[in-house]
Design a protein around this motif. Structure first.
Motif, short mmCIF file in Angstrom:
data_model
loop_
_atom_site.label_atom_id
_atom_site.label_comp_id
_atom_site.label_asym_id
_atom_site.label_seq_id
_atom_site.Cartn_x
_atom_site.Cartn_y
_atom_site.Cartn_z
N ARG A 81 0.78 -1.24 0.00
CA ARG A 81 0.00 0.00 0.00
C ARG A 81 0.82 1.30 0.00
NH1 ARG A 81 -5.44 -0.07 -0.07
NH2 ARG A 81 -6.11 -2.03 0.78
N PRO A 82 1.84 1.43 0.85
CA PRO A 82 2.60 2.69 0.84
C PRO A 82 3.24 3.00 -0.54
CG PRO A 82 3.16 1.42 2.79
CD PRO A 82 2.30 0.54 1.92
N ILE A 83 3.55 1.97 -1.27
CA ILE A 83 4.12 2.18 -2.61
C ILE A 83 3.01 2.42 -3.62
CG2 ILE A 83 5.40 1.09 -4.51
CD1 ILE A 83 7.11 -0.30 -2.33
N ALA A 91 4.68 -8.61 -8.46
CA ALA A 91 4.94 -8.56 -7.02
C ALA A 91 4.17 -9.64 -6.28
CB ALA A 91 4.60 -7.18 -6.48
N TYR A 92 2.92 -9.86 -6.67
CA TYR A 92 2.10 -10.86 -5.96
C TYR A 92 2.61 -12.28 -6.22
CZ TYR A 92 -1.95 -12.86 -3.65
OH TYR A 92 -2.77 -13.55 -2.79
N ILE A 143 8.39 -8.16 -2.18
CA ILE A 143 7.20 -7.40 -2.58
C ILE A 143 7.61 -6.00 -3.04
CG2 ILE A 143 5.06 -6.30 -1.78
CD1 ILE A 143 4.75 -8.74 0.16
N ARG A 144 8.38 -5.32 -2.21
CA ARG A 144 8.76 -3.93 -2.53
C ARG A 144 9.61 -3.85 -3.81
NH1 ARG A 144 8.87 0.19 0.93
NH2 ARG A 144 11.07 0.62 0.48
N GLU A 192 16.29 -5.02 -2.42
CA GLU A 192 15.33 -4.31 -3.26
C GLU A 192 16.03 -3.65 -4.46
OE1 GLU A 192 12.44 -3.39 0.59
OE2 GLU A 192 13.71 -1.78 -0.21
N ARG A 193 17.20 -3.08 -4.23
CA ARG A 193 17.98 -2.50 -5.34
C ARG A 193 18.40 -3.60 -6.32
NH1 ARG A 193 20.05 0.46 -1.10
NH2 ARG A 193 21.93 -0.81 -1.02
#
Length: 169
Positions: free
Chosen positions: A17-19, A46-47, A64-65, A114-115
């Motif tokens: 959500r925040p993304i 992502a899912y 996910i992120r 994540e990077r």
């Protein structure tokens, strides 16, 4: 947007959500990608990545992120008529992860995994260094193939239908 999000579970949405609600990220809804938008594609990648990461007990939050942000390049890839399509596609494959990681770092705090996910998801152009990046790379390739195949199938079906309609007229 809430209707679109119904297919995802609560844990995934809590992390995502925040993304996905960020104003810059919302711009991805306007960028076409295979059968839908880059926004929809990134959510699906992502899912799927999240489900695989859960199964293998990997870093689910980073997966996910990173997967949400893997195509955060914010432009439409244009196939220019006067250019070599293969060269243009390669250039896009090489450059869009760099742009995506730069954009992601501008708006979100990223960890090393994540990077890695964002920077190296275009294997063999990039080489993933973490299991989470490999999971996202495989999810991305699988879904892109499905999306593209669906588009080709729909186009072929429509062409056949139009041919049959013209023949019967």
């Amino acid at each position: 947007m809430e209707k679109l999000l119904l297919k995802y579970d609560d844990y995934f949405l809590a992390v995502a959500r925040p993304i996905i609600e960020h104003n810059e990220y919302q711009k991805m809804k306007m960028i076409p990608h295979h059968h839908g938008s880059v926004f929809e594609h990134s959510l699906d990648v992502a899912y799927l990545s999240y489900k695989i990461a859960m199964k293998f007990r990997l870093d689910v939050i980073s997966t996910i992120r990173g997967a949400l942000l893997h195509d955060f390049y914010l432009y439409k890839f244009k196939k220019r008529e006067d250019k070599n399509l293969l060269a243009e596609s390669y250039r896009h494959s090489r450059n869009h992860p760099k742009i995506a990681v730069k954009n992601a770092q501008k708006y979100f705090e990223l960890n090393k995994k994540e990077r890695d996910i964002i920077s190296n998801h275009m294997f063999p152009v990039g080489l993933p260094r973490s299991y989470e990046a490999w999971v996202t790379t495989i999810a991305d390739k699988s879904l892109a193939l499905t999306e593209y195949t669906t588009r080709v199938y729909c186009f072929a079906y429509l062409k056949l239908y139009l041919h049959l309609v013209q023949k019967s007229a």
